[in-house]
Design a protein around this motif. Structure first.
Motif, short mmCIF file in Angstrom:
data_model
loop_
_atom_site.label_atom_id
_atom_site.label_comp_id
_atom_site.label_asym_id
_atom_site.label_seq_id
_atom_site.Cartn_x
_atom_site.Cartn_y
_atom_site.Cartn_z
N ARG A 102 20.14 -38.22 -48.82
CA ARG A 102 20.93 -37.06 -49.24
C ARG A 102 21.60 -37.26 -50.60
NH1 ARG A 102 21.14 -31.88 -48.63
NH2 ARG A 102 20.72 -32.20 -46.45
N ARG A 105 19.08 -40.64 -53.52
CA ARG A 105 17.68 -40.52 -53.94
C ARG A 105 17.60 -39.70 -55.22
NH1 ARG A 105 13.17 -36.81 -51.82
NH2 ARG A 105 15.00 -35.61 -51.31
N LYS A 106 16.80 -40.18 -56.16
CA LYS A 106 16.64 -39.46 -57.42
C LYS A 106 15.73 -38.26 -57.21
CE LYS A 106 16.09 -41.56 -61.46
NZ LYS A 106 15.44 -42.33 -62.54
N ARG A 107 16.20 -37.12 -57.60
CA ARG A 107 15.41 -35.89 -57.47
C ARG A 107 14.76 -35.57 -58.81
NH1 ARG A 107 17.14 -34.33 -52.54
NH2 ARG A 107 19.33 -34.58 -52.07
N HIS A 108 13.49 -35.18 -58.76
CA HIS A 108 12.77 -34.88 -60.01
C HIS A 108 12.77 -33.41 -60.28
CE1 HIS A 108 11.33 -38.96 -60.41
NE2 HIS A 108 11.06 -38.96 -59.10
#
Length: 108
Positions: A102, A105-108
């Motif tokens: 949540r 984590r790295k979101r692209h």
């Protein structure tokens, strides 16, 4: 239900219950929360304090299930505060994968 199956059931319930607040944006995965529009047009996420409240309620729910299963197997042993402190710490550790997905984590 034998002792081994009851123990694994409580462990699996604890793992699922600890990660449930972090994998969805509904209260206890059932009740949708009212939301305002966020700045980018997407709906706002569930606040972190609501997730912590959910985590605490689910901790007590899993503990109740464990106590009921222990009562079905045999005598329910009295527990002191140390047991509950260690169980709460273990529940928080089990919540770590959901927290990472949540928030970290790295979101692209």
């Amino acid at each position: 239900m034998d002792i081994g199956a009851a123990a694994w059931l409580v462990i699996l319930l604890a793992l699922a219950g600890a990660n449930l607040p972090f994998i969805n944006d509904r209260l206890f995965a059932v009740v949708p929360l009212p939301r305002g529009a966020a700045a980018n047009g997407k709906p706002a996420a569930k606040p972190f304090l609501v997730r912590l409240f959910e985590l605490a309620v689910l901790f007590f729910a899993v503990g109740l299930v464990g106590r009921l299963l222990e009562g079905r197997i045999g005598t329910v042993f009295p527990q002191t505060w140390e047991f509950y402190a260690i169980a709460a710490c273990l529940f928080v550790v089990l919540a770590f994968p959901g927290f990472v997905v949540r928030y970290l984590r790295k979101r692209h």
